[in-house]
Design an enzyme around this catalytic site. Structure first.
Site, PDB file in Angstrom:
ATOM      1  N   LYS A  16      14.384  -5.516   4.855  1.00  0.00           N
ATOM      2  CA  LYS A  16      14.084  -5.905   6.247  1.00  0.00           C
ATOM      3  C   LYS A  16      14.866  -7.168   6.630  1.00  0.00           C
ATOM      4  O   LYS A  16      15.483  -7.224   7.688  1.00  0.00           O
ATOM      5  CB  LYS A  16      12.571  -6.146   6.421  1.00  0.00           C
ATOM      6  N   ARG A  91       1.526  -6.738  10.167  1.00  0.00           N
ATOM      7  CA  ARG A  91       1.354  -6.194   8.822  1.00  0.00           C
ATOM      8  C   ARG A  91      -0.025  -5.600   8.627  1.00  0.00           C
ATOM      9  O   ARG A  91      -0.325  -5.088   7.548  1.00  0.00           O
ATOM     10  CB  ARG A  91       1.513  -7.357   7.852  1.00  0.00           C
ATOM     11  N   ARG A 130      17.023  -9.979  -6.515  1.00  0.00           N
ATOM     12  CA  ARG A 130      17.245 -10.775  -5.296  1.00  0.00           C
ATOM     13  C   ARG A 130      17.449 -12.258  -5.637  1.00  0.00           C
ATOM     14  O   ARG A 130      16.753 -12.828  -6.458  1.00  0.00           O
ATOM     15  CB  ARG A 130      16.048 -10.642  -4.358  1.00  0.00           C
ATOM     16  N   ARG A 163      12.677 -16.145  -5.677  1.00  0.00           N
ATOM     17  CA  ARG A 163      11.429 -16.504  -5.000  1.00  0.00           C
ATOM     18  C   ARG A 163      10.262 -16.495  -5.974  1.00  0.00           C
ATOM     19  O   ARG A 163      10.225 -15.659  -6.874  1.00  0.00           O
ATOM     20  CB  ARG A 163      11.162 -15.489  -3.871  1.00  0.00           C
ATOM     21  N   ARG A 174       2.003  -6.905  -4.333  1.00  0.00           N
ATOM     22  CA  ARG A 174       2.519  -6.840  -2.952  1.00  0.00           C
ATOM     23  C   ARG A 174       2.716  -5.382  -2.524  1.00  0.00           C
ATOM     24  O   ARG A 174       2.434  -5.021  -1.378  1.00  0.00           O
ATOM     25  CB  ARG A 174       3.842  -7.610  -2.842  1.00  0.00           C
TER      26      ARG A 174
HETATM   27  P1  AP5 Z   1      15.434  -8.163   1.552  1.00  0.00           P
HETATM   28  O1  AP5 Z   1      16.275  -7.963   2.763  1.00  0.00           O
HETATM   29  O2  AP5 Z   1      15.150  -9.542   1.088  1.00  0.00           O
HETATM   30  O3  AP5 Z   1      14.079  -7.317   1.653  1.00  0.00           O
HETATM   31  P2  AP5 Z   1      12.771  -7.570   2.536  1.00  0.00           P
HETATM   32  O4  AP5 Z   1      12.297  -6.231   2.984  1.00  0.00           O
HETATM   33  O5  AP5 Z   1      13.039  -8.601   3.599  1.00  0.00           O
HETATM   34  O6  AP5 Z   1      11.824  -8.114   1.405  1.00  0.00           O
HETATM   35  P3  AP5 Z   1      10.713  -9.267   1.361  1.00  0.00           P
HETATM   36  O7  AP5 Z   1      10.303  -9.347  -0.090  1.00  0.00           O
HETATM   37  O8  AP5 Z   1      11.192 -10.520   1.999  1.00  0.00           O
HETATM   38  O9  AP5 Z   1       9.589  -8.621   2.173  1.00  0.00           O
HETATM   39  P4  AP5 Z   1       8.121  -8.967   2.125  1.00  0.00           P
HETATM   40  O10 AP5 Z   1       7.647  -8.194   3.285  1.00  0.00           O
HETATM   41  O11 AP5 Z   1       7.425  -8.699   0.852  1.00  0.00           O
HETATM   42  O12 AP5 Z   1       8.108 -10.556   2.169  1.00  0.00           O
HETATM   43  P5  AP5 Z   1       7.830 -11.596   3.334  1.00  0.00           P
HETATM   44  O13 AP5 Z   1       8.760 -12.708   3.156  1.00  0.00           O
HETATM   45  O14 AP5 Z   1       7.717 -10.933   4.659  1.00  0.00           O
HETATM   46  O15 AP5 Z   1      16.149  -7.324   0.357  1.00  0.00           O
HETATM   47  C1  AP5 Z   1      15.650  -7.371  -0.975  1.00  0.00           C
HETATM   48  C2  AP5 Z   1      16.830  -7.397  -1.964  1.00  0.00           C
HETATM   49  O16 AP5 Z   1      17.509  -6.143  -1.927  1.00  0.00           O
HETATM   50  C3  AP5 Z   1      17.907  -8.467  -1.652  1.00  0.00           C
HETATM   51  O17 AP5 Z   1      18.383  -8.983  -2.875  1.00  0.00           O
HETATM   52  C4  AP5 Z   1      19.014  -7.688  -0.913  1.00  0.00           C
HETATM   53  O18 AP5 Z   1      20.290  -8.249  -1.158  1.00  0.00           O
HETATM   54  C5  AP5 Z   1      18.883  -6.304  -1.550  1.00  0.00           C
HETATM   55  N1  AP5 Z   1      19.173  -5.207  -0.612  1.00  0.00           N
HETATM   56  C6  AP5 Z   1      18.875  -5.145   0.715  1.00  0.00           C
HETATM   57  N2  AP5 Z   1      19.249  -3.981   1.229  1.00  0.00           N
HETATM   58  C7  AP5 Z   1      19.791  -3.254   0.201  1.00  0.00           C
HETATM   59  C8  AP5 Z   1      20.368  -1.956   0.098  1.00  0.00           C
HETATM   60  N3  AP5 Z   1      20.455  -1.118   1.174  1.00  0.00           N
HETATM   61  N4  AP5 Z   1      20.823  -1.539  -1.121  1.00  0.00           N
HETATM   62  C9  AP5 Z   1      20.740  -2.372  -2.209  1.00  0.00           C
HETATM   63  N5  AP5 Z   1      20.204  -3.621  -2.168  1.00  0.00           N
HETATM   64  C10 AP5 Z   1      19.743  -4.054  -0.976  1.00  0.00           C
HETATM   65  O19 AP5 Z   1       6.329 -12.061   2.964  1.00  0.00           O
HETATM   66  C11 AP5 Z   1       6.056 -12.853   1.830  1.00  0.00           C
HETATM   67  C12 AP5 Z   1       4.559 -13.162   1.795  1.00  0.00           C
HETATM   68  O20 AP5 Z   1       4.187 -13.936   2.971  1.00  0.00           O
HETATM   69  C13 AP5 Z   1       3.623 -11.938   1.841  1.00  0.00           C
HETATM   70  O21 AP5 Z   1       3.411 -11.401   0.556  1.00  0.00           O
HETATM   71  C14 AP5 Z   1       2.348 -12.551   2.445  1.00  0.00           C
HETATM   72  O22 AP5 Z   1       1.616 -13.279   1.504  1.00  0.00           O
HETATM   73  C15 AP5 Z   1       2.902 -13.542   3.473  1.00  0.00           C
HETATM   74  N6  AP5 Z   1       3.068 -12.929   4.809  1.00  0.00           N
HETATM   75  C16 AP5 Z   1       4.252 -12.777   5.501  1.00  0.00           C
HETATM   76  N7  AP5 Z   1       4.034 -12.185   6.685  1.00  0.00           N
HETATM   77  C17 AP5 Z   1       2.691 -11.944   6.758  1.00  0.00           C
HETATM   78  C18 AP5 Z   1       1.865 -11.325   7.723  1.00  0.00           C
HETATM   79  N8  AP5 Z   1       2.366 -10.818   8.870  1.00  0.00           N
HETATM   80  N9  AP5 Z   1       0.529 -11.252   7.473  1.00  0.00           N
HETATM   81  C19 AP5 Z   1      -0.006 -11.767   6.344  1.00  0.00           C
HETATM   82  N10 AP5 Z   1       0.739 -12.360   5.374  1.00  0.00           N
HETATM   83  C20 AP5 Z   1       2.077 -12.440   5.582  1.00  0.00           C
END
Ligand code: AP5
Length: 224
Positions: A16, A91, A130, A163, A174
């Site tokens: 994402k 979410r 990552r 991270r 997660r």
């Molecule tokens: P990346 O682009 O980083 O993936 P992502 O989907 O953004 O992953 P996140 O882990 O950031 O998502 P998340 O939803 O768990 O975390 P968030 O920060 O929102 O890509 C991942 C890897 O793959 C990278 O190394 C990239 O280079 C590689 N890649 C990308 N595309 C690729 C492809 N096509 N092929 C191969 N490799 C590829 O949330 C973190 C925490 O915050 C949550 O657990 C929660 O505690 C809290 N939180 C955040 N938002 C909320 C909410 N709305 N409500 C409640 N808690 C929340």
């Protein structure tokens, strides 16, 4: 063109953030990541950051009331006037309902909800490799999108780190939370005719092409 209001949905590590950054460059609208906002609050030691940290470290969700207030404030900033790309919000169904209510008040609507669909075993591979730029959050993967120099960000020369919540046991948690709390949003947006399914298993360029095509279709349907 009317405002372009996009939601990216997908499991942790689906790509994402990677895709949101590309779409930001294509469309010139901000990419709003609640995960990045929370991590910035944790780093700065704010009250919100202190409350959020334990939930994030354990792989759980931060409570809806904290997230909804934070996201609502961000969406009202000037740079989001012509549109936004939401990454990681909403979410839960409660968050989606709160977003709908806020947009209704502002006289705006969601253009499309885009699901980046990636199976769990692929997500685990992506997350374990990552690396994130410590200064500005630029994203890399040790195998799929490696930096030119090991451990150093191509964009600004900062250190690349892993991270805290990318440890294997937290990733499993997660993923479980995603399937239980976030996946129901697929039906929620389907019912509103907004859901677009994107195959997220190809290269980042290929996934980006699929997303662009889905957004173009949604815009055409919006015009009819
Ligand atoms: P990346 O682009 O980083 O993936 P992502 O989907 O953004 O992953 P996140 O882990 O950031 O998502 P998340 O939803 O768990 O975390 P968030 O920060 O929102 O890509 C991942 C890897 O793959 C990278 O190394 C990239 O280079 C590689 N890649 C990308 N595309 C690729 C492809 N096509 N092929 C191969 N490799 C590829 O949330 C973190 C925490 O915050 C949550 O657990 C929660 O505690 C809290 N939180 C955040 N938002 C909320 C909410 N709305 N409500 C409640 N808690 C929340």
């Amino acid at each position: 063109m009317s405002d372009l209001n996009l939601i990216l949905i997908g499991p942790p590590g689906a790509g994402k953030g990677t895709q949101a950054d590309r779409l930001r460059q294509n469309f010139g609208i901000p990419f709003i990541s609640t995960g990045d906002m929370l991590r910035a609050n944790v780093k700065q030691g704010t009250e919100l950051g202190k409350k959020a940290k334990a939930y994030m470290d354990s792989g759980g969700l931060v409570p809806d009331d904290l997230i909804v207030a934070m996201a609502a404030q961000r969406l009202e900033q000037d740079d989001a006037r012509d549109g936004f790309i939401l990454d990681g919000f909403p979410r839960t169904t409660a968050q989606a309902e709160a977003l709908d209510a806020q947009l209704r008040k502002l006289g705006r609507t969601i253009t499309a909800a885009l699901l980046i669909d990636v199976p769990d075993q692929e997500v685990v591979k992506r997350i374990s490799g990552r690396r994130v730029c410590v200064a500005n959050g630029h994203l890399y993967h040790v195998d799929f999108e490696p930096p030119k120099q090991d451990g150093i960000c191509d964009e600004d020369g900062s250190e690349l780190i892993q991270r805290d919540d990318d440890k294997p046991e937290v990733v499993q948690q997660r993923l479980g939370v995603y399937h239980e709390k976030t996946a129901p949003l697929i039906a929620y947006y389907d019912k509103q005719g907004l859901m677009r399914h994107i195959d997220g298993t190809g290269s980042p360029d290929r996934v980006h092409d699929h997303l662009r095509a889905a957004i173009a279709t949604a815009l055409r349907e919006d015009d009819v």
